[in-house]
Scaffold this motif. Sequence first.
Motif, PDB file in Angstrom:
ATOM      1  N   GLY A  35      -0.139  -3.723   0.477  1.00 16.51           N
ATOM      2  CA  GLY A  35      -0.841  -5.554  -0.300  1.00 16.51           C
ATOM      3  C   GLY A  35      -1.935  -5.543  -0.619  1.00 16.51           C
ATOM      4  O   GLY A  35      -2.654  -6.340  -1.007  1.00 16.51           O
ATOM      5  N   VAL A  36      -1.713  -4.280  -1.264  1.00 14.48           N
ATOM      6  CA  VAL A  36      -3.372  -3.985  -2.324  1.00 14.48           C
ATOM      7  C   VAL A  36      -2.767  -3.325  -3.613  1.00 14.48           C
ATOM      8  O   VAL A  36      -2.576  -2.406  -3.806  1.00 14.48           O
ATOM      9  N   ALA A  37      -3.860  -3.644  -4.824  1.00 21.40           N
ATOM     10  CA  ALA A  37      -4.030  -2.897  -6.176  1.00 21.40           C
ATOM     11  C   ALA A  37      -4.648  -1.506  -5.844  1.00 21.40           C
ATOM     12  O   ALA A  37      -5.037  -0.769  -6.576  1.00 21.40           O
ATOM     13  N   THR A  38      -6.058  -1.433  -5.455  1.00 17.41           N
ATOM     14  CA  THR A  38      -6.427  -0.094  -5.152  1.00 17.41           C
ATOM     15  C   THR A  38      -6.595   0.576  -4.077  1.00 17.41           C
ATOM     16  O   THR A  38      -7.315  -0.648  -2.977  1.00 17.41           O
ATOM     17  N   SER A  39      -7.049   1.657  -3.903  1.00 18.65           N
ATOM     18  CA  SER A  39      -7.750   1.690  -2.161  1.00 18.65           C
ATOM     19  C   SER A  39      -8.989   1.214  -1.540  1.00 18.65           C
ATOM     20  O   SER A  39      -9.406   1.143  -1.006  1.00 18.65           O
ATOM     21  N   LYS A  40      -9.947   0.519  -3.239  1.00 14.73           N
ATOM     22  CA  LYS A  40     -10.533   0.349  -2.895  1.00 14.73           C
ATOM     23  C   LYS A  40     -10.914  -1.242  -1.395  1.00 14.73           C
ATOM     24  O   LYS A  40     -11.410  -1.316  -0.716  1.00 14.73           O
ATOM     25  N   SER A  41      -9.335  -1.551  -2.121  1.00 12.04           N
ATOM     26  CA  SER A  41      -9.076  -3.152  -1.445  1.00 12.04           C
ATOM     27  C   SER A  41      -9.170  -2.671  -0.497  1.00 12.04           C
ATOM     28  O   SER A  41      -8.026  -3.778   1.129  1.00 12.04           O
ATOM     29  N   GLN A  45      -8.679   0.822   8.898  1.00  8.10           N
ATOM     30  CA  GLN A  45      -7.475   1.237   9.625  1.00  8.10           C
ATOM     31  C   GLN A  45      -6.535   1.432   8.865  1.00  8.10           C
ATOM     32  O   GLN A  45      -5.017   2.365   9.002  1.00  8.10           O
ATOM     33  N   GLN A  46      -6.331   0.925   7.474  1.00  8.99           N
ATOM     34  CA  GLN A  46      -4.997   0.691   6.426  1.00  8.99           C
ATOM     35  C   GLN A  46      -5.102   2.571   6.200  1.00  8.99           C
ATOM     36  O   GLN A  46      -4.209   2.811   5.903  1.00  8.99           O
ATOM     37  N   ALA A  47      -6.424   2.453   5.456  1.00 10.57           N
ATOM     38  CA  ALA A  47      -6.842   3.555   4.936  1.00 10.57           C
ATOM     39  C   ALA A  47      -6.628   4.844   5.895  1.00 10.57           C
ATOM     40  O   ALA A  47      -5.870   5.650   5.298  1.00 10.57           O
ATOM     41  N   ALA A  48      -6.744   4.650   7.058  1.00 11.14           N
ATOM     42  CA  ALA A  48      -6.445   6.160   7.810  1.00 11.14           C
ATOM     43  C   ALA A  48      -4.728   5.894   8.373  1.00 11.14           C
ATOM     44  O   ALA A  48      -4.938   6.959   8.226  1.00 11.14           O
TER      45      ALA A  48
END
Length: 149
Positions: A35-41, A45-48
């Motif tokens: 549900g995001v457009a960039t990794s910074k968003s 936990q989502q990044a992991a």
Amino acid sequence: MDKEITTGQISKIHLLKSQLRLSDEEYGAALESYGVATSKSLTYQQAADLIRKLIKLLPKELRENFTRGRKDEKKYDELGIRWNDRLNEHYATPKQLRMIEAMWMTSPRVEHKTEEAFKKFCKRISGKDRIEYLLGSDIRKITKAIESL
């Protein structure tokens, strides 16, 4: 509130993107699934989760190099701190799960030092089918059982 993504996670995501040679469309679709457009968003936990998924896509030889010595995440960390409302008790923490597994793997009295044997032992002592279902009280029982082998 969810923990924010770290700069290390952002770097790792971009490194994986380049190693996997993902097109902008493929990368965008992966981010869109969160549900995001960039990794910074992404949240921490989502990044992991995304990092784990991308690592699984790497060829075996690259995957081994990429995961060797990682410091940001340890075994069972994805479980986090959890509470069982029905039993009014905390589930075992990732640190507790690592501790009992280390006890099992290093005990001189344990004959079969495999993850499979460890899981069967935990099931026999606690009655729980999976390690993730162990409660704090189960950890005490398993610790005593390993010590008394």
